[in-house]
Motif scaffolding. Structure first.
Motif, short mmCIF file in Angstrom:
data_model
loop_
_atom_site.label_atom_id
_atom_site.label_comp_id
_atom_site.label_asym_id
_atom_site.label_seq_id
_atom_site.Cartn_x
_atom_site.Cartn_y
_atom_site.Cartn_z
N ILE A 20 44.35 41.92 107.96
CA ILE A 20 45.09 42.63 107.13
C ILE A 20 44.86 44.12 107.05
CG2 ILE A 20 45.40 42.94 104.58
CD1 ILE A 20 47.00 40.31 105.65
N ALA A 21 43.66 44.36 107.48
CA ALA A 21 43.12 45.87 107.70
C ALA A 21 43.84 46.29 108.73
CB ALA A 21 41.59 45.95 107.83
N GLY A 22 43.95 45.62 109.89
CA GLY A 22 44.62 46.19 111.02
C GLY A 22 46.10 46.24 110.60
N ALA A 23 46.80 45.43 110.27
CA ALA A 23 48.09 45.61 109.34
C ALA A 23 48.10 46.76 108.50
CB ALA A 23 48.45 44.26 108.61
N THR A 24 47.47 46.96 107.69
CA THR A 24 47.62 48.37 106.88
C THR A 24 47.46 49.62 107.72
OG1 THR A 24 46.38 47.00 105.07
CG2 THR A 24 46.40 49.42 104.92
N LEU A 25 46.71 49.55 108.61
CA LEU A 25 46.31 50.64 109.73
C LEU A 25 47.62 51.06 110.50
CD1 LEU A 25 42.80 50.71 110.70
CD2 LEU A 25 43.73 52.00 109.20
N SER A 26 48.29 49.63 110.95
CA SER A 26 49.40 49.88 111.62
C SER A 26 50.73 50.27 110.76
CB SER A 26 49.74 48.36 112.34
OG SER A 26 48.75 48.16 113.32
N LEU A 27 50.74 49.66 109.46
CA LEU A 27 51.83 50.09 108.90
C LEU A 27 51.81 51.64 108.42
CD1 LEU A 27 54.04 49.43 106.90
CD2 LEU A 27 52.56 49.22 105.05
N SER A 62 47.18 31.37 110.39
CA SER A 62 47.43 32.66 111.14
C SER A 62 48.35 33.47 110.71
CB SER A 62 48.12 31.84 112.53
OG SER A 62 49.37 30.97 112.20
N TYR A 63 48.60 33.41 109.56
CA TYR A 63 49.74 34.22 108.93
C TYR A 63 49.30 35.58 108.99
CZ TYR A 63 51.66 29.79 107.14
OH TYR A 63 51.88 28.62 107.12
N ALA A 64 48.10 35.87 108.55
CA ALA A 64 47.41 37.34 108.43
C ALA A 64 47.79 37.89 109.88
CB ALA A 64 45.93 37.24 108.06
N GLN A 65 47.41 36.99 110.88
CA GLN A 65 47.51 37.44 112.28
C GLN A 65 48.96 38.02 112.58
OE1 GLN A 65 46.42 34.85 115.18
NE2 GLN A 65 46.63 35.85 117.03
N SER A 66 49.79 36.99 112.21
CA SER A 66 51.42 37.44 112.44
C SER A 66 51.65 38.48 111.71
CB SER A 66 52.18 36.25 111.59
OG SER A 66 52.21 35.27 112.64
N LEU A 67 51.15 38.68 110.51
CA LEU A 67 51.43 40.00 109.74
C LEU A 67 50.83 41.44 110.41
CD1 LEU A 67 52.84 41.00 107.06
CD2 LEU A 67 50.83 40.65 106.13
N PHE A 68 49.65 41.14 110.95
CA PHE A 68 49.14 42.32 111.60
C PHE A 68 49.96 42.79 112.96
CE2 PHE A 68 46.46 43.03 115.40
CZ PHE A 68 46.24 44.27 115.40
N LEU A 69 50.30 41.65 113.84
CA LEU A 69 51.06 41.89 114.88
C LEU A 69 52.53 42.38 114.64
CD1 LEU A 69 49.98 38.59 116.67
CD2 LEU A 69 49.26 41.12 117.36
N VAL A 70 53.15 41.82 113.47
CA VAL A 70 54.50 42.48 113.25
C VAL A 70 54.30 43.88 112.93
CG1 VAL A 70 56.20 42.51 111.38
CG2 VAL A 70 55.53 40.34 112.50
N CYS A 71 53.35 44.42 112.18
CA CYS A 71 53.18 45.67 111.82
C CYS A 71 52.87 46.58 113.10
CB CYS A 71 52.10 45.91 110.96
SG CYS A 71 52.63 45.40 109.29
N LEU A 72 52.12 45.97 114.27
CA LEU A 72 51.56 46.69 115.08
C LEU A 72 52.77 46.81 115.98
CD1 LEU A 72 49.34 48.03 116.74
CD2 LEU A 72 48.79 45.73 117.70
N SER A 73 53.59 45.93 116.38
CA SER A 73 54.70 45.81 117.02
C SER A 73 55.67 46.70 116.62
CB SER A 73 55.35 44.37 117.10
OG SER A 73 56.48 44.48 118.14
N SER A 74 55.96 46.80 115.44
CA SER A 74 56.91 47.88 114.64
C SER A 74 56.39 49.16 115.24
CB SER A 74 57.05 47.66 113.33
OG SER A 74 57.63 46.30 112.95
N TYR A 75 55.15 49.58 115.09
CA TYR A 75 54.72 50.79 115.32
C TYR A 75 54.69 51.34 116.75
CZ TYR A 75 51.02 54.15 116.02
OH TYR A 75 50.15 55.57 116.29
N LEU A 76 54.38 50.29 117.47
CA LEU A 76 54.52 50.49 118.97
C LEU A 76 56.01 50.67 119.41
CD1 LEU A 76 52.03 48.01 120.39
CD2 LEU A 76 51.73 50.49 120.27
N LEU A 77 56.96 50.08 118.82
CA LEU A 77 58.27 50.15 119.25
C LEU A 77 58.92 51.51 118.70
CD1 LEU A 77 61.13 49.14 120.15
CD2 LEU A 77 61.55 48.16 117.82
N VAL A 78 58.44 51.91 117.57
CA VAL A 78 58.87 53.36 117.04
C VAL A 78 58.27 54.28 118.21
CG1 VAL A 78 58.40 55.01 115.17
CG2 VAL A 78 59.25 52.92 114.71
N ARG A 79 56.94 54.24 118.55
CA ARG A 79 56.58 55.03 119.41
C ARG A 79 57.03 55.06 120.75
NH1 ARG A 79 50.23 56.65 119.27
NH2 ARG A 79 50.94 57.24 121.41
#
Length: 167
Positions: A20-27, A62-79
């Motif tokens: 969740i901390a990683g998801a927050t940073l990715s968001l 695994s829901y927190a992992q999914s949330l983190f990976l969704v946020c990270l994937s969205s960030y990488l897509l925009v980049r």
């Protein structure tokens, strides 16, 4: 994780907290890519106060992992989309590779994440068709779409037996 840190409640839930901390940073990075720092901070603050991330941070599933990976994937897509016109091909390819690995991890986390990756790939396809006049970007769009093809192949290889057994 449990072999390294043990099976106590604190040890097992701390991994979800890290996700969740990683998801927050990715968001924050995702929103900061197209909005101001104030809007990014406000979105992270609202995200931190929402029920879903707080609940998933307390779960050992695994829901927190999914949330983190969704946020990270969205960030990488925009980049990757913002760097389409970048001169440095190696830097662009590294971002696209990270996107492919993130989406692969997302697909291996839960098979319902395939819907998210499919919508992301559809977004990239529509974006590429809309900006097709820029001929030099076609190779980079191909590289970006290739990351989704690799993710789809990995999804098919890893989850095909589950789908066959289920349906």
């Amino acid at each position: 994780w449990m072999q390294m840190f043990g099976i106590t409640e604190t040890a097992t839930r701390s991994l979800s907290n890290l996700y969740i901390a990683g998801a927050t940073l990715s968001l924050y990075g995702f929103v900061n890519s197209f909005a101001s720092r104030r809007v990014s901070f406000a979105s992270v603050l609202i995200f931190s106060l929402m029920n879903t991330p707080t609940y998933f941070a307390l779960e050992t599933r695994s829901y927190a992992q999914s949330l983190f990976l969704v946020c990270l994937s969205s960030y990488l897509l925009v980049r990757s989309i913002k760097r389409l016109a970048c001169v440095n091909w190696g830097r662009y390819a590294s971002i696209v590779t990270l996107l492919a690995l993130t989406n692969a991890a997302l697909l291996l986390t839960h098979y319902y994440n395939a819907f998210f990756v499919a919508v992301q790939g559809l977004f990239v396809l529509v974006y590429a068709l809309r900006n097709h006049r820029r001929g030099r970007l076609i190779a980079r769009f191909g590289c970006l779409m290739g990351s989704f093809v690799v993710s789809a192949l990995l999804f098919g290889i890893s989850w095909a037996p589950v789908f066959i057994a289920t349906f």
